[in-house]
Design an enzyme around this catalytic site. Structure first.
Site, PDB file in Angstrom:
ATOM      1  N   THR A 209       0.824  -1.209   0.000  1.00 37.96           N
ATOM      2  CA  THR A 209       0.000   0.000   0.000  1.00 37.96           C
ATOM      3  C   THR A 209       0.864   1.268   0.000  1.00 37.96           C
ATOM      4  O   THR A 209       0.654   2.177  -0.820  1.00 37.96           O
ATOM      5  CB  THR A 209      -0.884   0.014   1.273  1.00 37.96           C
ATOM      6  OG1 THR A 209      -1.396  -1.301   1.508  1.00 37.96           O
ATOM      7  CG2 THR A 209      -2.009   1.018   1.158  1.00 37.96           C
ATOM      8  N   THR A 210       1.803   1.325   0.917  1.00 39.95           N
ATOM      9  CA  THR A 210       2.616   2.531   1.080  1.00 39.95           C
ATOM     10  C   THR A 210       3.411   2.827  -0.190  1.00 39.95           C
ATOM     11  O   THR A 210       3.531   3.980  -0.616  1.00 39.95           O
ATOM     12  CB  THR A 210       3.576   2.338   2.282  1.00 39.95           C
ATOM     13  OG1 THR A 210       2.804   1.890   3.403  1.00 39.95           O
ATOM     14  CG2 THR A 210       4.295   3.613   2.630  1.00 39.95           C
TER      15      THR A 210
ATOM     16  N   HIS B   7      -8.565  -0.351   2.699  1.00 34.28           N
ATOM     17  CA  HIS B   7      -8.443  -1.814   2.815  1.00 34.28           C
ATOM     18  C   HIS B   7      -9.825  -2.487   2.742  1.00 34.28           C
ATOM     19  O   HIS B   7      -9.936  -3.683   2.959  1.00 34.28           O
ATOM     20  CB  HIS B   7      -7.793  -2.198   4.152  1.00 34.28           C
ATOM     21  CG  HIS B   7      -6.349  -1.791   4.282  1.00 34.28           C
ATOM     22  ND1 HIS B   7      -5.414  -1.973   3.300  1.00 34.28           N
ATOM     23  CD2 HIS B   7      -5.677  -1.235   5.327  1.00 34.28           C
ATOM     24  CE1 HIS B   7      -4.234  -1.541   3.716  1.00 34.28           C
ATOM     25  NE2 HIS B   7      -4.368  -1.077   4.943  1.00 34.28           N
TER      26      HIS B   7
ATOM     27  N   TYR C  36       2.659  -7.101  -6.078  1.00 34.32           N
ATOM     28  CA  TYR C  36       3.870  -6.522  -5.489  1.00 34.32           C
ATOM     29  C   TYR C  36       5.092  -7.092  -6.206  1.00 34.32           C
ATOM     30  O   TYR C  36       6.053  -6.372  -6.502  1.00 34.32           O
ATOM     31  CB  TYR C  36       3.875  -6.905  -4.006  1.00 34.32           C
ATOM     32  CG  TYR C  36       5.008  -6.369  -3.167  1.00 34.32           C
ATOM     33  CD1 TYR C  36       4.853  -5.194  -2.447  1.00 34.32           C
ATOM     34  CD2 TYR C  36       6.223  -7.060  -3.059  1.00 34.32           C
ATOM     35  CE1 TYR C  36       5.884  -4.706  -1.639  1.00 34.32           C
ATOM     36  CE2 TYR C  36       7.245  -6.581  -2.269  1.00 34.32           C
ATOM     37  CZ  TYR C  36       7.074  -5.399  -1.560  1.00 34.32           C
ATOM     38  OH  TYR C  36       8.103  -4.924  -0.772  1.00 34.32           O
TER      39      TYR C  36
ATOM     40  N   LYS D  70      11.682  -4.504   5.198  1.00 34.33           N
ATOM     41  CA  LYS D  70      12.669  -4.993   4.226  1.00 34.33           C
ATOM     42  C   LYS D  70      12.235  -4.746   2.788  1.00 34.33           C
ATOM     43  O   LYS D  70      13.045  -4.476   1.920  1.00 34.33           O
ATOM     44  CB  LYS D  70      12.843  -6.496   4.401  1.00 34.33           C
ATOM     45  CG  LYS D  70      13.701  -6.943   5.542  1.00 34.33           C
ATOM     46  CD  LYS D  70      13.921  -8.436   5.347  1.00 34.33           C
ATOM     47  CE  LYS D  70      14.602  -9.079   6.507  1.00 34.33           C
ATOM     48  NZ  LYS D  70      14.530 -10.553   6.392  1.00 34.33           N
TER      49      LYS D  70
HETATM   50  N1  LIG Z   1       8.678   1.739  -1.407  1.00 37.01           N
HETATM   51  C1  LIG Z   1       8.519   0.473  -1.094  1.00 37.01           C
HETATM   52  N2  LIG Z   1       8.928  -0.500  -1.929  1.00 37.01           N
HETATM   53  C2  LIG Z   1       8.775  -1.804  -1.638  1.00 37.01           C
HETATM   54  N3  LIG Z   1       8.215  -2.243  -0.474  1.00 37.01           N
HETATM   55  C3  LIG Z   1       7.791  -1.317   0.401  1.00 37.01           C
HETATM   56  C4  LIG Z   1       7.915   0.068   0.143  1.00 37.01           C
HETATM   57  N4  LIG Z   1       7.413   0.746   1.204  1.00 37.01           N
HETATM   58  C5  LIG Z   1       7.002  -0.177   2.086  1.00 37.01           C
HETATM   59  N5  LIG Z   1       7.232  -1.419   1.618  1.00 37.01           N
HETATM   60  C6  LIG Z   1       6.952  -2.708   2.261  1.00 37.01           C
HETATM   61  O1  LIG Z   1       5.557  -2.961   2.186  1.00 37.01           O
HETATM   62  C7  LIG Z   1       5.143  -3.649   3.381  1.00 37.01           C
HETATM   63  C8  LIG Z   1       4.126  -2.785   4.114  1.00 37.01           C
HETATM   64  O2  LIG Z   1       2.921  -2.928   3.403  1.00 37.01           O
HETATM   65  P1  LIG Z   1       1.816  -1.806   3.343  1.00 37.01           P
HETATM   66  O3  LIG Z   1       2.411  -0.541   2.926  1.00 37.01           O
HETATM   67  O4  LIG Z   1       0.717  -2.373   2.510  1.00 37.01           O
HETATM   68  O5  LIG Z   1       1.353  -1.711   4.866  1.00 37.01           O
HETATM   69  S1  LIG Z   1      -0.015  -1.056   5.361  1.00 37.01           S
HETATM   70  O6  LIG Z   1      -1.094  -1.974   4.996  1.00 37.01           O
HETATM   71  O7  LIG Z   1      -0.181   0.259   4.744  1.00 37.01           O
HETATM   72  O8  LIG Z   1       0.135  -0.967   6.828  1.00 37.01           O
HETATM   73  C9  LIG Z   1       6.394  -3.884   4.197  1.00 37.01           C
HETATM   74  O9  LIG Z   1       6.884  -5.136   3.751  1.00 37.01           O
HETATM   75  P2  LIG Z   1       7.887  -6.054   4.596  1.00 37.01           P
HETATM   76  O10 LIG Z   1       9.205  -5.400   4.519  1.00 37.01           O
HETATM   77  O11 LIG Z   1       7.887  -7.378   3.903  1.00 37.01           O
HETATM   78  O12 LIG Z   1       7.347  -6.124   5.996  1.00 37.01           O
HETATM   79  C10 LIG Z   1       7.259  -2.721   3.747  1.00 37.01           C
HETATM   80  O13 LIG Z   1       8.627  -2.903   4.004  1.00 37.01           O
END
Ligand SMILES: Nc1ncnc2c1ncn2[C@@H]1O[C@H](COP(=O)(O)OS(=O)(=O)O)[C@@H](OP(=O)(O)O)[C@H]1O
Length: 317
Positions: A64-65, A125, A214, A282
């Protein structure tokens, strides 16, 4: 839908004790924290999407982020030098307007007025099965990001543990979240129904629903950012098109986002106890392999095969 106390589960809705003792209420086949049920009700009652609105839908922890940053960047053609996340929608935590690049605080809760001509980006969501009628009431466009269930689960486990550890609670056993996830009783779950709801719409109406994983985005971000821009009606053009795309991808990478001051020092206003930095961990594909046992993997794969019935989004089933 009658909701008296957003923090109380003493309502007329069926309830379940999910992993870590979290109590969830069931509404239209999905599980909600009581406070998100209230937010969902407010969205259903009050949100009328404008044709220009862009709605990012996702199951928690699926990217999402990342997509929020990319959407902002693609729509505004701005690199996010000073990323600031603004969650003005305290009243509607399940459908929050995200503004990157604006001032952090004190924006009153509001949906954009009908006179607004620029696109507003919303993030939610709420499952399609519940939000569909609202989404279909205008020409708004919907982007859905899906992530491998095992990585989603591990991300959720880390996230919840990090929040509660801030409140001095023991980390929760992985077995418990695996069980709840497979049973569907996690916040906004069942995960499988959530993904399938939006995925089906994207097959039937690709001009309105953009579905991406993703993992696809990770493996070739430039290609998919270009597709996203075309879907949104603002394709990259010009001789320096590739550089523009490259800049958007770079400015939205997890490495870049992690460096922004706001993402290290603030908490998400609508979630009070959640620091922004817990949204950036990560960002790796396949991280579940570092945590899940073979038995857990088989348990999740089995339910994924059963629920997805031949839809093989990750080349695993
Ligand atoms: N820019 C970017 N690129 C790739 N991945 C990223 C990015 N920003 C956030 N993340 C990873 O996304 C995971 C968080 O998911 P969400 O953003 O959907 O979380 S939330 O639902 O809004 O709380 C979480 O995954 P994990 O690292 O596997 O825990 C974040 O690290």
């Amino acid at each position: 839908m009658e909701i008296q106390n957003p923090d109380s589960s003493d309502s007329c809705f069926p309830k379940v004790k999910s992993w870590g003792g979290i109590v969830l209420n069931q509404f239209q086949g999905f599980w909600f924290l009581p406070r998100y049920l209230l937010g969902t009700k407010q969205v259903l009652d009050h949100y009328k999407p404008l044709p220009n609105d862009v709605i990012l839908a996702s199951f928690p922890k699926t990217g999402t982020t990342w997509l929020k940053a990319l959407l902002y960047s693609v729509i505004n053609r701005a690199s996010i030098n000073q990323l600031v996340t603004n969650h003005p929608h305290e009243l509607v935590p399940s459908l929050e307007m995200q503004v990157y690049g604006g001032p952090v605080a004190n924006s009153p809760p509001h949906f954009p007025s009908n006179t607004s001509s620029s696109a507003s980006i919303f993030s939610t969501h709420i499952p399609y099965q519940i939000l569909g009628e609202t989404l279909n009431s205008s020409d708004c466009r919907v982007i859905y990001v899906a992530r491998n269930p095992k990585d989603t689960l591990i991300s959720l486990w880390h996230f919840e543990n990090s929040i509660y550890l801030g409140q001095k609670r023991e980390p929760q056993p992985l077995e418990d979240i695996v069980t709840s996830f497979c049973e569907g009783s996690v916040t906004f779950g069942p995960y499988f129904d959530h993904v399938l709801g939006y995925q089906k719409e994207s097959l039937e109406r690709p001009e309105k629903f953009f579905f991406i994983t993703y993992e696809e985005l990770k493996s070739d971000p430039n290609v998919h950012v270009k597709r996203l821009a075309e879907f949104l009606g603002c394709p990259f053009v010009g001789e320096d098109m590739e550089e523009q795309v490259e800049e958007v991808v770079r400015s939205c990478s997890i490495e870049t986002l992690k460096k922004h001051e706001v993402n290290n020092s603030s908490v998400v206003p609508s979630w009070t106890i959640v620091p922004y930095k817990s949204l950036f961990r990560k960002g790796q594909v396949g991280d579940h392999m570092n945590y899940l046992t073979n038995d857990m993997i088989e348990q999740i794969d089995a339910i994924t095969r059963e629920k997805f019935r031949g839809i093989d989004l990750w080349g695993e089933n």
